[in-house]
Design a protein around this motif. Structure first.
Motif, short mmCIF file in Angstrom:
data_model
loop_
_atom_site.label_atom_id
_atom_site.label_comp_id
_atom_site.label_asym_id
_atom_site.label_seq_id
_atom_site.Cartn_x
_atom_site.Cartn_y
_atom_site.Cartn_z
N VAL A 106 0.68 -1.01 0.18
CA VAL A 106 -0.31 0.08 0.33
C VAL A 106 1.05 1.38 -0.46
CG1 VAL A 106 -1.79 1.44 1.03
CG2 VAL A 106 -1.92 -1.34 1.60
N GLU A 107 0.58 2.72 -0.73
CA GLU A 107 1.43 3.22 -1.15
C GLU A 107 0.25 4.61 -1.25
OE1 GLU A 107 4.83 3.48 -4.02
OE2 GLU A 107 3.68 1.87 -4.66
N GLN A 108 0.88 5.28 0.36
CA GLN A 108 -0.48 6.19 -0.02
C GLN A 108 0.53 7.89 -0.33
OE1 GLN A 108 -2.93 7.54 3.10
NE2 GLN A 108 -4.01 9.12 1.94
N SER A 109 0.56 8.30 -1.78
CA SER A 109 1.63 9.69 -1.62
C SER A 109 0.87 10.54 -1.86
CB SER A 109 2.11 9.32 -3.55
OG SER A 109 1.15 9.23 -4.83
N GLY A 110 1.64 11.78 -2.05
CA GLY A 110 1.46 13.25 -1.70
C GLY A 110 1.36 13.80 -0.41
N PHE A 111 2.15 13.78 0.71
CA PHE A 111 2.06 13.79 1.16
C PHE A 111 3.40 15.48 1.38
CE2 PHE A 111 1.19 9.87 2.70
CZ PHE A 111 -0.40 10.60 3.66
N ARG A 112 2.85 17.25 1.88
CA ARG A 112 3.54 18.04 1.80
C ARG A 112 4.55 17.71 3.16
NH1 ARG A 112 -1.51 20.37 1.17
NH2 ARG A 112 -0.68 21.01 3.81
N PRO A 113 5.92 18.23 2.67
CA PRO A 113 6.74 17.71 4.13
C PRO A 113 6.14 18.81 5.57
CG PRO A 113 7.37 19.10 1.78
CD PRO A 113 6.07 18.91 1.71
N ASP A 114 4.85 19.77 5.35
CA ASP A 114 4.32 20.38 6.49
C ASP A 114 3.08 18.97 7.17
OD1 ASP A 114 2.22 21.11 4.49
OD2 ASP A 114 1.88 22.74 5.63
N GLN A 115 3.14 18.27 6.59
CA GLN A 115 2.04 17.28 6.83
C GLN A 115 2.47 15.96 7.11
OE1 GLN A 115 -0.30 16.73 3.35
NE2 GLN A 115 -1.98 17.76 4.12
N LYS A 116 3.81 15.80 8.50
CA LYS A 116 4.07 15.32 9.07
C LYS A 116 2.95 14.58 10.52
CE LYS A 116 8.72 17.31 9.75
NZ LYS A 116 9.85 18.15 9.89
N GLN A 117 2.00 15.06 10.82
CA GLN A 117 0.65 14.63 11.38
C GLN A 117 0.12 13.66 10.64
OE1 GLN A 117 -1.40 16.56 14.27
NE2 GLN A 117 -2.36 15.50 15.30
N ALA A 118 0.05 13.83 9.56
CA ALA A 118 -0.75 13.12 8.63
C ALA A 118 -0.14 11.91 8.46
CB ALA A 118 -2.03 14.00 7.41
N TYR A 119 1.37 12.65 8.18
CA TYR A 119 1.72 11.04 7.18
C TYR A 119 1.86 10.47 8.20
CZ TYR A 119 5.83 8.74 5.51
OH TYR A 119 6.97 7.63 4.87
N GLY A 120 2.57 10.51 9.84
CA GLY A 120 2.02 9.54 10.73
C GLY A 120 0.65 9.60 11.09
N GLY A 121 -0.36 9.91 11.10
CA GLY A 121 -1.21 8.88 11.34
C GLY A 121 -2.05 8.06 9.95
N ALA A 122 -1.21 8.61 8.46
CA ALA A 122 -1.35 7.68 7.51
C ALA A 122 -1.33 6.30 8.01
CB ALA A 122 -1.21 7.84 6.18
N HIS A 123 0.14 6.34 8.15
CA HIS A 123 0.87 4.74 8.61
C HIS A 123 0.45 4.08 9.68
CE1 HIS A 123 4.84 3.12 9.59
NE2 HIS A 123 4.85 2.98 8.24
N ALA A 124 -0.53 4.37 10.27
CA ALA A 124 -0.68 4.10 11.89
C ALA A 124 -1.98 3.80 11.16
CB ALA A 124 -1.01 5.07 12.96
N GLY A 125 -2.77 4.99 10.35
CA GLY A 125 -4.07 3.42 10.22
C GLY A 125 -4.08 2.84 9.04
N TRP A 126 -3.00 2.65 8.15
CA TRP A 126 -2.96 1.86 7.20
C TRP A 126 -3.07 0.39 7.65
CZ3 TRP A 126 -5.33 1.24 3.04
CH2 TRP A 126 -5.86 2.16 2.58
N LYS A 127 -1.53 0.80 9.12
CA LYS A 127 -1.50 -1.05 9.89
C LYS A 127 -2.67 -1.34 10.58
CE LYS A 127 3.49 -0.41 11.14
NZ LYS A 127 4.57 -0.35 12.60
N GLU A 128 -3.62 -0.76 10.68
CA GLU A 128 -4.62 -0.93 11.72
C GLU A 128 -5.85 -1.27 10.83
OE1 GLU A 128 -8.30 1.16 14.29
OE2 GLU A 128 -6.53 2.10 13.91
N PHE A 129 -5.47 -0.76 9.01
CA PHE A 129 -6.66 -1.04 8.79
C PHE A 129 -6.63 -2.59 7.91
CE2 PHE A 129 -7.58 3.33 6.93
CZ PHE A 129 -8.64 3.95 8.20
#
Length: 140
Positions: A106-129
């Protein structure tokens, strides 16, 4: 900002299930609802659909690529008044047969450099999904 400034979150997981079974769970709306979110998905190139999270948020999506039992890609857009939380990304699922079943990338691309929280949340969220997806596949 250029595409090279954007970050991609990648996670891989092995499933003890054949690609056909995994593909069904990625493309049938009632199964997607069991492991990801409520949706109006149709496995057709260009189809626009929504994913509706339990948290009340709505993601606007569009199917960008579909190769049965191999690859599925769609946009994953979350509009928000706060630019730090707005997200315009692409999610790609790649299925590779393995000796024990299927490896899912699973790859989710398009996170801007200022979106560290969204990037980390996606990583944790995908593990749960993906944990929910494994449970669903075991029970199918």
């Amino acid at each position: 900002m250029t595409d090279t400034d954007l970050r991609t979150m990648t996670i891989e997981r092995d499933f003890a299930h054949q690609p056909e079974k995994l593909w069904r769970a990625l493309t049938q709306p009632h199964l997607i609802a069991d492991w990801l979110m409520q949706n109006d998905f149709v496995p057709a190139l260009g189809h626009k659909f929504q994913l509706r999270g339990e948290w009340g948020g709505v993601l606007d999506c569009e199917v960008r690529a579909i190769e049965p039992q191999r690859r599925l890609s769609y946009t994953w857009t979350f509009a928000n008044d706060d630019p730090a939380y707005a997200l315009d990304s692409v999610v790609t699922f790649t299925l590779t047969p393995s000796a024990t079943g299927t490896r899912l990338r699973v790859e989710q691309s398009g996170f801007r450099p200022d979106q560290k929280q969204a990037y980390g949340g996606a990583h944790a969220g995908w593990k749960e999904f993906l944990g929910k997806l494994d449970t669903l596949l075991t029970n199918l």
